[in-house]
Design an enzyme around this catalytic site. Structure first.
Site: not given
Ligand code: 5GP
Length: 128
Positions: A30, A88, A93
């Site tokens: 997103i 996060e 993922h």
């Molecule tokens: P990371 O843990 O890899 O730093 O971040 C998680 C990723 O998930 C981020 O890039 C964030 O934009 C994405 N993200 C978090 N919440 C959502 C959501 O509800 N929907 C989508 N499509 N992406 C998400």
């Protein structure tokens, strides 16, 4: 409590789906770094990628490969970066990000703001 990604898989939270099978789900990030930035997740709720069992991890990489090929064709980028980082969301993922230079994968960069129509169009192109 289910992670936000499990809730996406369950359809409780909407997403722009790119691909799905019985074990994995892919959807547009997103807050994309580029058009086509996709997240690949296992449906199994495991926090850390390398805690997945070997067969699931292997399957996830092969699932990601198919999507990476589509992202490359869609965006015309040189390569698709495969990135695992971040704390996060406690659900394993893989980020798939179109890249032409290493700068394209700098997560401190400002993210793109896309309209719902743009997201839908990209997801649809990647599903073909
Ligand atoms: P990371 O843990 O890899 O730093 O971040 C998680 C990723 O998930 C981020 O890039 C964030 O934009 C994405 N993200 C978090 N919440 C959502 C959501 O509800 N929907 C989508 N499509 N992406 C998400």
């Amino acid at each position: 409590m289910a992670t936000i990604f499990s809730r996406i898989v369950a359809g409780e939270i909407p997403s722009y789906k790119v691909a799905e099978d019985d074990r994995f789900y892919a959807f547009l990030d997103i807050n994309p770094l580029a058009k086509g930035h996709t997240l690949v997740i296992p449906k199994q709720e495991v926090d850390y990628l390398y805690d997945l069992d070997d067969e699931t991890l292997q399957g996830m990489i092969l699932f990601a490969k198919q999507i990476a090929q589509k992202i490359k064709a869609f965006s015309g980028c040189k390569r698709v970066a495969t990135v695992v980082l971040g704390l996060e969301v406690p659900h394993a993922h893989i980020h798939l990000i179109p890249m032409n230079s290493e700068k394209d994968v700098d997560f401190s960069r400002e993210k793109l703001i896309l309209t719902p129509e743009e997201f839908a169009e990209i997801a649809s192109a990647l599903r073909e």
